[in-house]
Design an enzyme around this catalytic site. Sequence first.
Site, PDB file in Angstrom:
ATOM      1  N   ARG A 154      16.547  12.484  49.834  1.00  0.00           N
ATOM      2  CA  ARG A 154      15.986  11.992  51.760  1.00  0.00           C
ATOM      3  C   ARG A 154      16.294  12.577  52.488  1.00  0.00           C
ATOM      4  NH1 ARG A 154      14.279   6.908  49.372  1.00  0.00           N
ATOM      5  NH2 ARG A 154      16.285   6.304  50.169  1.00  0.00           N
TER       6      ARG A 154
ATOM      7  N   GLU B  70      28.479  -1.507  42.410  1.00  0.00           N
ATOM      8  CA  GLU B  70      28.929  -2.717  42.339  1.00  0.00           C
ATOM      9  C   GLU B  70      28.546  -2.543  40.261  1.00  0.00           C
ATOM     10  OE1 GLU B  70      28.478  -6.092  43.766  1.00  0.00           O
ATOM     11  OE2 GLU B  70      27.069  -7.352  42.243  1.00  0.00           O
TER      12      GLU B  70
END
Lengths: 192, 230
Positions: free
Chosen positions: B71, B108
């Site tokens: 994007r 994570e």
Amino acid sequence: MSAGEKDGSVDRINGIKSTLRVVPDFPKPGILFLDITTLLLDPKAFKDTIDLFVERYKQRDISVVAGIEARGFMFGPAIALAIGAKFVPLRKPKKLPGEVISEKYVLEYGTDCLEMHLGAVEPGERALVVDDLVATGGTLCAAMNLLERAGAVVVECACVIEVPELKGRERLRLHGKPLYVLIESRFEPTSC
Amino acid sequence: MSAGENGDSAGRINGIKSALRVIPNFPKPGIMFQDITTLLLDPKAFKDTIDLFVERYKHEIISVIAGIEARGFIFGPPIALAIGAKFVPLRKPKKLPGEVISEKYILEYGSDCLEMHVGAVESGDRALIVDDLIATGGTLCAAMNLLERAGAEVVECACVIEVPELKGRERLRSHGKPLYVLVESQFLKGTLMATESQEEEEKMLMGKSISRVEVKNRLRQSFASFIDLN
């Protein structure tokens, strides 16, 4: 049709062509990959690229520019902004959030799939499909199908580069649609 | 800094904000995904978005705009074209042909990697990094590292949307770099209410005494790992 037939375009086209580079053996041995990233490093050539497309399309009542992920995103939005059209990204599966329509298409080995948001395009809209390069035309045909399923009229497909040996133009012609490119690239035969 | 502090921009910012949409439960349950594609369907709002960035940077002597796949490729090039800068795509592994430098960064669970072409950027280039949204700032930091390794100076990072709860701004500040955004999103407020029962469930599943704050933080981190979705 290719650009370069009118005066004024020829110098710009030559400038653009001179910025492109070929990377051999990418993504696989024997492939000569046409790389547009070096064009993007030349502000004048990049501007000329966009200008050539804008000059062609600004009076054609185009309401949608659809760009094919990911390199179509580098050219499509600038064209859309200049001609006052919407920009619609056509993406690989599972990237667009919310409701989408999908179009599967056949590759040499296996299949791939392109998606568009439901509601991005309305019936009667006039659309331009943009990508950096047309090879076999398979992806462009999938893109056209998506737009037509949503009720749009595809006016033309526009690419920076065409690889004529791969017959994308013929494939688009079978679909009834014209192709406009700035540059044709002809490979030298490789011995592999 | 956020845009909108100048009265002239406020109308445009409101128009941009109203063009965005939130998709709940994408890509996973509990995530409120900030979708910019509806902004791109509004030619005036899209033009205003680009104009606001161009107005900010046109006098800053920026020679490179680096856009993060995918994007960032939608917003970066129009800005680059308007200010006369190079555009450099920063991509996922194996997409760029030819020689690249790679920067790994931690999510994570696991890691990801961003690549840039060797030679795209030179020592002394002044760079702006562009993406649609900043969450934890992990991807932007990887982008900054790539540019700095190539000898460029990163002037600023610019995004359409910031998710403040995910503390990307702070992360960039510890890298010494400023962030400019047009719109702040309040996504977590609504989500945290919905996940109160998730918190109870997490506590039970963890089967040990663990503070409510720690549970909230873990949930926030697991949302964040979903949001770094390019």
